[in-house]
Design a protein around this motif. Sequence first.
Motif, mmCIF file in Angstrom:
data_model
loop_
_atom_site.group_PDB
_atom_site.id
_atom_site.type_symbol
_atom_site.label_atom_id
_atom_site.label_comp_id
_atom_site.label_asym_id
_atom_site.label_seq_id
_atom_site.Cartn_x
_atom_site.Cartn_y
_atom_site.Cartn_z
ATOM 1 N N ARG A 30 -8.031 -7.013 -53.485
ATOM 2 C CA ARG A 30 -7.620 -6.159 -54.599
ATOM 3 C C ARG A 30 -6.101 -6.150 -54.801
ATOM 4 N NH1 ARG A 30 -10.064 -0.863 -56.763
ATOM 5 N NH2 ARG A 30 -8.362 -0.045 -58.021
ATOM 6 N N GLU A 31 -5.333 -6.098 -53.719
ATOM 7 C CA GLU A 31 -3.870 -6.044 -53.833
ATOM 8 C C GLU A 31 -3.340 -7.280 -54.561
ATOM 9 O OE1 GLU A 31 -5.427 -5.912 -50.657
ATOM 10 O OE2 GLU A 31 -5.613 -3.739 -50.865
ATOM 11 N N ILE A 32 -3.940 -8.424 -54.284
ATOM 12 C CA ILE A 32 -3.525 -9.658 -54.960
ATOM 13 C C ILE A 32 -3.876 -9.576 -56.444
ATOM 14 C CG2 ILE A 32 -3.992 -12.143 -55.158
ATOM 15 C CD1 ILE A 32 -4.222 -12.195 -52.087
ATOM 16 N N VAL A 33 -5.083 -9.113 -56.756
ATOM 17 C CA VAL A 33 -5.501 -8.988 -58.160
ATOM 18 C C VAL A 33 -4.562 -8.024 -58.892
ATOM 19 C CG1 VAL A 33 -7.373 -8.305 -59.730
ATOM 20 C CG2 VAL A 33 -7.898 -9.529 -57.602
ATOM 21 N N GLU A 34 -4.185 -6.948 -58.248
ATOM 22 C CA GLU A 34 -3.250 -6.006 -58.869
ATOM 23 C C GLU A 34 -1.904 -6.676 -59.150
ATOM 24 O OE1 GLU A 34 -3.379 -2.743 -56.108
ATOM 25 O OE2 GLU A 34 -5.118 -1.837 -57.108
ATOM 26 N N ASN A 35 -1.433 -7.522 -58.244
ATOM 27 C CA ASN A 35 -0.185 -8.264 -58.488
ATOM 28 C C ASN A 35 -0.340 -9.222 -59.660
ATOM 29 O OD1 ASN A 35 1.411 -7.047 -56.552
ATOM 30 N ND2 ASN A 35 0.877 -8.532 -54.968
ATOM 31 N N LEU A 36 -1.486 -9.891 -59.748
ATOM 32 C CA LEU A 36 -1.737 -10.786 -60.877
ATOM 33 C C LEU A 36 -1.675 -10.016 -62.197
ATOM 34 C CD1 LEU A 36 -4.797 -12.893 -59.604
ATOM 35 C CD2 LEU A 36 -2.380 -13.401 -59.334
ATOM 36 N N LEU A 37 -2.310 -8.857 -62.220
ATOM 37 C CA LEU A 37 -2.347 -8.047 -63.436
ATOM 38 C C LEU A 37 -0.961 -7.494 -63.782
ATOM 39 C CD1 LEU A 37 -5.727 -6.204 -62.814
ATOM 40 C CD2 LEU A 37 -5.288 -8.053 -64.449
ATOM 41 N N ARG A 38 -0.205 -7.072 -62.764
ATOM 42 C CA ARG A 38 1.156 -6.596 -63.026
ATOM 43 C C ARG A 38 1.992 -7.687 -63.685
ATOM 44 N NH1 ARG A 38 0.871 -4.745 -57.963
ATOM 45 N NH2 ARG A 38 0.283 -2.578 -57.888
ATOM 46 N N ASN A 39 1.934 -8.888 -63.147
ATOM 47 C CA ASN A 39 2.705 -9.988 -63.737
ATOM 48 C C ASN A 39 2.200 -10.338 -65.131
ATOM 49 O OD1 ASN A 39 4.375 -10.047 -61.553
ATOM 50 N ND2 ASN A 39 3.649 -11.991 -60.755
ATOM 51 N N ALA A 40 0.898 -10.214 -65.342
ATOM 52 C CA ALA A 40 0.343 -10.479 -66.675
ATOM 53 C C ALA A 40 0.979 -9.567 -67.714
ATOM 54 C CB ALA A 40 -1.176 -10.297 -66.663
ATOM 55 N N THR A 41 1.208 -8.315 -67.337
ATOM 56 C CA THR A 41 1.721 -7.349 -68.309
ATOM 57 C C THR A 41 3.191 -7.547 -68.661
ATOM 58 O OG1 THR A 41 2.323 -5.662 -66.675
ATOM 59 C CG2 THR A 41 0.056 -5.616 -67.538
ATOM 60 N N TRP A 42 3.838 -8.513 -68.032
ATOM 61 C CA TRP A 42 5.234 -8.820 -68.373
ATOM 62 C C TRP A 42 5.333 -9.967 -69.372
ATOM 63 C CZ3 TRP A 42 9.233 -5.781 -67.803
ATOM 64 C CH2 TRP A 42 9.109 -4.724 -66.906
ATOM 65 N N ALA A 43 4.255 -10.267 -70.040
ATOM 66 C CA ALA A 43 4.254 -11.306 -71.077
ATOM 67 C C ALA A 43 5.022 -10.807 -72.299
ATOM 68 C CB ALA A 43 2.821 -11.646 -71.468
ATOM 69 N N PRO A 44 5.531 -11.752 -73.111
ATOM 70 C CA PRO A 44 6.184 -11.325 -74.347
ATOM 71 C C PRO A 44 5.189 -10.681 -75.305
ATOM 72 C CG PRO A 44 6.094 -13.734 -74.193
ATOM 73 C CD PRO A 44 5.555 -13.197 -72.923
ATOM 74 N N THR A 45 5.637 -9.656 -76.013
ATOM 75 C CA THR A 45 4.770 -8.937 -76.934
ATOM 76 C C THR A 45 5.609 -8.408 -78.097
ATOM 77 O OG1 THR A 45 3.445 -6.911 -77.166
ATOM 78 C CG2 THR A 45 4.882 -7.000 -75.268
#
Length: 192
Positions: A30-45
């Motif tokens: 889960r901790e790894i998945v949370e890191n993946l999701l955190r980095n995902a949310t830093w995409a340009p928008t």
Amino acid sequence: MKFNLSEITSIIKNRRSIPPERFSQRVVHREIVENLLRNATWAPTHGNTQPWRFKVYSGSARTQLAEALGEAYLKEEDVNQVKFDRLKARPGLSSVCIVVSMSRQETEKIPVIEEVEAVACAVQNLALTATAYGISAFWSTPKCVYGESFGQWLGLGPKDQCLGIIYLGYPSEEWPQGQRRPIEYVTQWIEE
């Protein structure tokens, strides 16, 4: 240079789409998945709308996802038994499944294509972070996930859109190599 460009380039060049059929049984925590999701949310928008939405299925919840995918497939597509079986099997072959959706801005000020592009950038951030961990992030977009029945199952709003499923898992085989055409084949320079 602010960051190690060779490491960043290596991660980008090593990202691969390894399907769940080639995943090992090793669990993505889960901790790894949370890191993946955190980095995902830093995409340009554009407009900082942050249109990405994620539903994470792990453990026995993957069975619910498999059933919903199967039902949506039967409603939305002409049945091909091999495709149907693969669609239903993939959640169980994966350690974690992330359903990715685009939440449409109420004012619709930002064009929908830009919201979809922002979500795609988020998926790329997620995939690159997964690569750094040695995890495959296989982005699957079967036709049925775009349909009304799967969107209803997810509880999406009428203007929202499911954009696919990311299957996460550690590869059971050696990490595959890839290649791309040289930039000369895909680039045109206009200087005058």
